[in-house]
Scaffold this motif. Structure first.
Motif, PDB file in Angstrom:
ATOM      1  N   THR A  82       0.937  -1.129   0.120  1.00 42.62           N
ATOM      2  CA  THR A  82       0.111  -0.286  -0.084  1.00 42.62           C
ATOM      3  C   THR A  82       0.871   1.524  -0.023  1.00 42.62           C
ATOM      4  O   THR A  82       1.912   1.235   0.471  1.00 42.62           O
ATOM      5  N   ASP A  83       0.389   2.211  -0.501  1.00 39.18           N
ATOM      6  CA  ASP A  83       1.106   3.659  -0.471  1.00 39.18           C
ATOM      7  C   ASP A  83       0.849   4.388   0.571  1.00 39.18           C
ATOM      8  O   ASP A  83       1.194   5.430   0.942  1.00 39.18           O
ATOM      9  N   LYS A  84      -0.338   3.984   1.300  1.00 40.77           N
ATOM     10  CA  LYS A  84      -0.710   4.596   2.556  1.00 40.77           C
ATOM     11  C   LYS A  84      -0.073   4.372   3.693  1.00 40.77           C
ATOM     12  O   LYS A  84       0.441   3.313   3.786  1.00 40.77           O
ATOM     13  N   CYS A  85      -0.172   5.601   4.615  1.00 34.87           N
ATOM     14  CA  CYS A  85       0.608   5.230   6.009  1.00 34.87           C
ATOM     15  C   CYS A  85      -0.242   5.849   7.191  1.00 34.87           C
ATOM     16  O   CYS A  85      -1.072   6.869   7.092  1.00 34.87           O
ATOM     17  N   ASN A  86      -0.172   5.249   8.198  1.00 34.87           N
ATOM     18  CA  ASN A  86      -0.871   5.619   9.437  1.00 34.87           C
ATOM     19  C   ASN A  86       0.139   6.846  10.131  1.00 34.87           C
ATOM     20  O   ASN A  86      -0.222   7.244  11.233  1.00 34.87           O
ATOM     21  N   LEU A  87       1.260   7.141   9.808  1.00 36.93           N
ATOM     22  CA  LEU A  87       2.120   8.063  10.452  1.00 36.93           C
ATOM     23  C   LEU A  87       2.546   9.185   9.208  1.00 36.93           C
ATOM     24  O   LEU A  87       2.132   8.738   8.004  1.00 36.93           O
ATOM     25  N   LEU A 116      -2.240  -3.666  -6.821  1.00 34.31           N
ATOM     26  CA  LEU A 116      -2.453  -5.116  -6.827  1.00 34.31           C
ATOM     27  C   LEU A 116      -3.159  -5.751  -6.129  1.00 34.31           C
ATOM     28  O   LEU A 116      -2.895  -5.541  -4.704  1.00 34.31           O
ATOM     29  N   SER A 117      -3.805  -6.714  -6.398  1.00 33.92           N
ATOM     30  CA  SER A 117      -4.596  -7.637  -5.448  1.00 33.92           C
ATOM     31  C   SER A 117      -3.568  -8.484  -5.040  1.00 33.92           C
ATOM     32  O   SER A 117      -2.540  -8.891  -5.580  1.00 33.92           O
ATOM     33  N   TYR A 118      -4.129  -9.244  -3.855  1.00 33.57           N
ATOM     34  CA  TYR A 118      -3.085 -10.140  -3.064  1.00 33.57           C
ATOM     35  C   TYR A 118      -2.762 -11.430  -4.440  1.00 33.57           C
ATOM     36  O   TYR A 118      -1.776 -11.762  -4.572  1.00 33.57           O
ATOM     37  N   GLU A 119      -3.933 -11.632  -5.095  1.00 27.71           N
ATOM     38  CA  GLU A 119      -3.682 -12.769  -6.144  1.00 27.71           C
ATOM     39  C   GLU A 119      -2.475 -12.197  -7.042  1.00 27.71           C
ATOM     40  O   GLU A 119      -1.887 -13.213  -7.646  1.00 27.71           O
ATOM     41  N   GLU A 120      -2.653 -10.832  -7.656  1.00 27.18           N
ATOM     42  CA  GLU A 120      -1.626 -10.489  -8.584  1.00 27.18           C
ATOM     43  C   GLU A 120      -0.451 -10.604  -7.877  1.00 27.18           C
ATOM     44  O   GLU A 120       0.624 -10.982  -8.507  1.00 27.18           O
ATOM     45  N   ILE A 121      -0.200 -10.242  -6.712  1.00 27.91           N
ATOM     46  CA  ILE A 121       1.056  -9.958  -6.185  1.00 27.91           C
ATOM     47  C   ILE A 121       1.762 -11.602  -6.052  1.00 27.91           C
ATOM     48  O   ILE A 121       2.781 -11.796  -6.343  1.00 27.91           O
ATOM     49  N   THR A 123       6.023  -1.906  -6.894  1.00 30.65           N
ATOM     50  CA  THR A 123       5.306  -1.009  -6.120  1.00 30.65           C
ATOM     51  C   THR A 123       3.986  -1.065  -5.928  1.00 30.65           C
ATOM     52  O   THR A 123       3.476  -2.202  -6.457  1.00 30.65           O
ATOM     53  N   ALA A 124       3.071  -0.619  -5.177  1.00 31.42           N
ATOM     54  CA  ALA A 124       1.801  -1.099  -4.886  1.00 31.42           C
ATOM     55  C   ALA A 124       1.058  -1.099  -6.030  1.00 31.42           C
ATOM     56  O   ALA A 124       0.266  -1.855  -6.147  1.00 31.42           O
ATOM     57  N   ASP A 125       1.388  -0.184  -7.192  1.00 40.86           N
ATOM     58  CA  ASP A 125       0.872  -0.183  -8.330  1.00 40.86           C
ATOM     59  C   ASP A 125       1.390  -1.020  -9.475  1.00 40.86           C
ATOM     60  O   ASP A 125       0.998  -1.002 -10.590  1.00 40.86           O
ATOM     61  N   GLY A 126       2.188  -2.033  -8.915  1.00 39.32           N
ATOM     62  CA  GLY A 126       2.459  -2.964 -10.056  1.00 39.32           C
ATOM     63  C   GLY A 126       3.724  -2.654 -10.743  1.00 39.32           C
ATOM     64  O   GLY A 126       3.933  -3.222 -11.893  1.00 39.32           O
ATOM     65  N   ARG A 127       4.486  -1.893 -10.576  1.00 37.22           N
ATOM     66  CA  ARG A 127       5.738  -1.490 -11.316  1.00 37.22           C
ATOM     67  C   ARG A 127       6.813  -2.244 -10.521  1.00 37.22           C
ATOM     68  O   ARG A 127       6.986  -2.047  -9.570  1.00 37.22           O
ATOM     69  N   VAL A 132      12.689 -18.194 -11.026  1.00 33.74           N
ATOM     70  CA  VAL A 132      13.958 -17.925 -11.348  1.00 33.74           C
ATOM     71  C   VAL A 132      14.710 -17.201 -10.268  1.00 33.74           C
ATOM     72  O   VAL A 132      15.500 -16.170 -10.499  1.00 33.74           O
ATOM     73  N   GLY A 133      14.716 -17.950  -9.039  1.00 37.82           N
ATOM     74  CA  GLY A 133      15.585 -17.712  -8.191  1.00 37.82           C
ATOM     75  C   GLY A 133      15.376 -16.833  -7.063  1.00 37.82           C
ATOM     76  O   GLY A 133      16.189 -16.211  -6.026  1.00 37.82           O
ATOM     77  N   LEU A 134      14.098 -16.015  -6.942  1.00 36.01           N
ATOM     78  CA  LEU A 134      13.722 -15.327  -6.083  1.00 36.01           C
ATOM     79  C   LEU A 134      13.647 -16.246  -4.733  1.00 36.01           C
ATOM     80  O   LEU A 134      12.775 -16.953  -4.658  1.00 36.01           O
ATOM     81  N   ARG A 135      14.193 -15.623  -3.549  1.00 36.85           N
ATOM     82  CA  ARG A 135      14.041 -16.486  -2.318  1.00 36.85           C
ATOM     83  C   ARG A 135      13.814 -15.629  -1.189  1.00 36.85           C
ATOM     84  O   ARG A 135      13.340 -16.222  -0.316  1.00 36.85           O
ATOM     85  N   SER A 136      14.003 -14.168  -1.166  1.00 34.03           N
ATOM     86  CA  SER A 136      13.436 -13.553  -0.087  1.00 34.03           C
ATOM     87  C   SER A 136      12.528 -12.167  -0.592  1.00 34.03           C
ATOM     88  O   SER A 136      12.694 -11.838  -1.529  1.00 34.03           O
ATOM     89  N   ILE A 137      11.499 -12.329   0.342  1.00 27.32           N
ATOM     90  CA  ILE A 137      10.364 -11.276  -0.141  1.00 27.32           C
ATOM     91  C   ILE A 137      10.266 -10.436   1.287  1.00 27.32           C
ATOM     92  O   ILE A 137      10.411 -11.061   2.546  1.00 27.32           O
ATOM     93  N   ARG A 138      10.259  -9.055   1.007  1.00 22.85           N
ATOM     94  CA  ARG A 138       9.935  -8.260   2.257  1.00 22.85           C
ATOM     95  C   ARG A 138       8.723  -7.504   2.067  1.00 22.85           C
ATOM     96  O   ARG A 138       8.564  -6.960   0.746  1.00 22.85           O
ATOM     97  N   LEU A 139       7.686  -7.488   2.916  1.00 19.82           N
ATOM     98  CA  LEU A 139       6.477  -6.767   2.616  1.00 19.82           C
ATOM     99  C   LEU A 139       6.769  -5.367   3.496  1.00 19.82           C
ATOM    100  O   LEU A 139       7.052  -5.088   4.601  1.00 19.82           O
ATOM    101  N   THR A 140       6.355  -4.183   2.635  1.00 20.91           N
ATOM    102  CA  THR A 140       6.778  -3.011   2.807  1.00 20.91           C
ATOM    103  C   THR A 140       5.515  -1.945   2.307  1.00 20.91           C
ATOM    104  O   THR A 140       4.442  -2.568   2.126  1.00 20.91           O
ATOM    105  N   GLY A 141       5.531  -0.664   2.558  1.00 18.95           N
ATOM    106  CA  GLY A 141       4.610   0.247   2.255  1.00 18.95           C
ATOM    107  C   GLY A 141       5.336   1.471   1.989  1.00 18.95           C
ATOM    108  O   GLY A 141       6.540   1.701   1.765  1.00 18.95           O
ATOM    109  N   GLY A 142       4.592   2.696   2.268  1.00 21.79           N
ATOM    110  CA  GLY A 142       3.341   2.779   2.982  1.00 21.79           C
ATOM    111  C   GLY A 142       3.383   1.957   4.190  1.00 21.79           C
ATOM    112  O   GLY A 142       4.483   1.371   4.652  1.00 21.79           O
ATOM    113  N   GLU A 143       2.552   1.744   5.051  1.00 23.69           N
ATOM    114  CA  GLU A 143       2.473   0.843   6.118  1.00 23.69           C
ATOM    115  C   GLU A 143       1.782  -0.287   5.841  1.00 23.69           C
ATOM    116  O   GLU A 143       0.633  -0.226   5.769  1.00 23.69           O
ATOM    117  N   PRO A 144       2.453  -1.548   5.710  1.00 22.36           N
ATOM    118  CA  PRO A 144       1.896  -2.887   5.183  1.00 22.36           C
ATOM    119  C   PRO A 144       0.778  -3.308   6.354  1.00 22.36           C
ATOM    120  O   PRO A 144      -0.108  -3.675   5.669  1.00 22.36           O
TER     121      PRO A 144
END
Ligand code: SAM
Length: 344
Positions: A36-41, A61-66, A280-284, A76-88
């Motif tokens: 998300t691009d939104k934040c609570n701070l 992006l929806s969760y299904e799209e992500i 990015t939250a909008d899929g770039r 193709v070798g992606l091993r680590s994911i970090r969820l971030t934001g905005g405030e995830p």
């Protein structure tokens, strides 16, 4: 460009099992996903008090799209994911996304959060497969928390950190943006948190983005100065950092359970070790935090791209990952108003 068409042609000629490697031979194994691009701070160095023009919901992006993008990357070798934001944690049911990513065989799933909502979600997140957490915190004083984050909440953040340690997440890292005249008298208090707890405190050099251009010229403190100031308290030895993918250099006080890290995007160039790209939250797919090079994944995805076509898009994007960033003090990063847009 007509992506699905391009995808179909390329699928015939590109080896879809080739791992993601950029043109400078850096293996890309780490994807940071802004949910998300939104934040609570409204941290002073990050976002204007009034917020930003948020992305339309239909662009996010929806969760299904992500998960479709992660599944392609995992091939193709992606091993680590970090969820971030905005405030995830303000995105509904984040644990569901963690679970879906874990189901695709990604074991290293981490979260960057301001931790305001962490204590109430920690059990679900851990059950879903979350392994590590980075909490952003710039002060240990409530009055100052409000001055920097422009919202109250220090006690909730501290409860969030405690809940992560108690839940057994390892490592728990605290990211502190060091700012002269604003929180640099607390460097020592932050550093001491690493002595009795397995906590890793990382000091980040404040970085220039459009909204805070005036702030960081005065506020900037180099990581060398931070280390120098901490060494005057007690000896610091180089330490092996905790598991992770980050650019920090680590040091520890004698006998400490945790360690102190410094992240020096301005004073030390860590680009040659870069292993990451950002969604990015909008899929770039954004190739560098500080550069505008990106590939639109959302459009082909919504046009029905197959997994092979997604893989081809990811592989093709490697060609535009820049060798290094050209961030300079006092020169705001090109076309970036805030890290929250990109998933800092
Ligand atoms: N909301 C989440 C959090 O608080 O961790 C994730 C997004 S936040 C944009 C990610 C990190 O970027 C935070 O640690 C924040 O301090 C850092 N950040 C944002 N703007 C920055 C800047 N101008 N300089 C240095 N760090 C910055």
């Amino acid at each position: 460009m007509a992506p699905p068409e391009l995808g179909r042609v390329a699928v015939e000629t590109i080896d879809l099992t080739t791992q993601l490697t950029d043109q400078f031979s850096r293996p890309i194994t780490y994807l940071r996903i802004s949910v998300t691009d939104k934040c609570n701070l409204r941290c002073v160095y990050c976002m204007p008090e009034a917020g930003l023009p948020w992305l339309p919901k239909s662009n996010i992006l929806s969760y299904e799209e992500i998960v479709a993008i992660v599944a392609a990357g995992a091939k193709v070798g992606l091993r680590s994911i970090r969820l971030t934001g905005g405030e995830p944690l303000i995105r509904r049911d984040l644990a569901t996304l963690v679970q879906q990513i874990a189901d695709f065989g990604i074991e290293d799933i981490a979260l960057s959060t301001n931790a305001l909502l962490l204590a109430e979600q920690i059990d679900d997140l851990v059950r879903a497969g979350l392994k590590r957490v980075n909490v952003s915190l710039d002060t240990l004083r409530e009055d100052r928390f409000f001055a920097i984050a422009r919202r109250p909440g220090l006690n909730k953040v501290l409860a969030g950190i405690r809940s992560a340690v108690d839940a057994g997440l390892h490592p728990v890292k605290i990211n502190c943006v060091a700012m002269r005249g604003q929180n640099d008298d607390e460097l020592e208090s932050f550093a001491r948190l690493t002595i009795d707890e397995p906590i890793f405190v990382r000091f980040i050099e404040v970085m220039p983005v459009h909204e805070n251009a005036a702030l960081q010229n005065d506020a900037y403190i180099s990581s060398d100065e931070i280390l120098d100031r901490l060494t005057r308290i007690q000896d610091l030895s180089p330490a092996i950092g905790p598991p992770g993918n980050g650019p920090a250099r680590y040091f520890a006080f004698p006998g400490a359970q945790g360690a102190i890290g410094v992240i020096s995007p301005l004073s030390h160039d860590y680009c040659e070790r870069c292993n990451r790209v950002r969604l990015t939250a909008d899929g770039r797919l954004r190739m560098c935090l500080f550069g505008d090079q990106h590939v639109d994944i959302r459009t082909p995805l919504r046009a029905g791209a197959s997994q092979s076509e997604l893989i081809q898009l990811l592989q093709g994007a490697m060609a535009i990952k820049p060798e290094r960033h050209h961030l300079r003090l006092g020169e705001p990063a090109a076309r970036m108003r805030a890290f929250s847009e990109i998933g800092g």
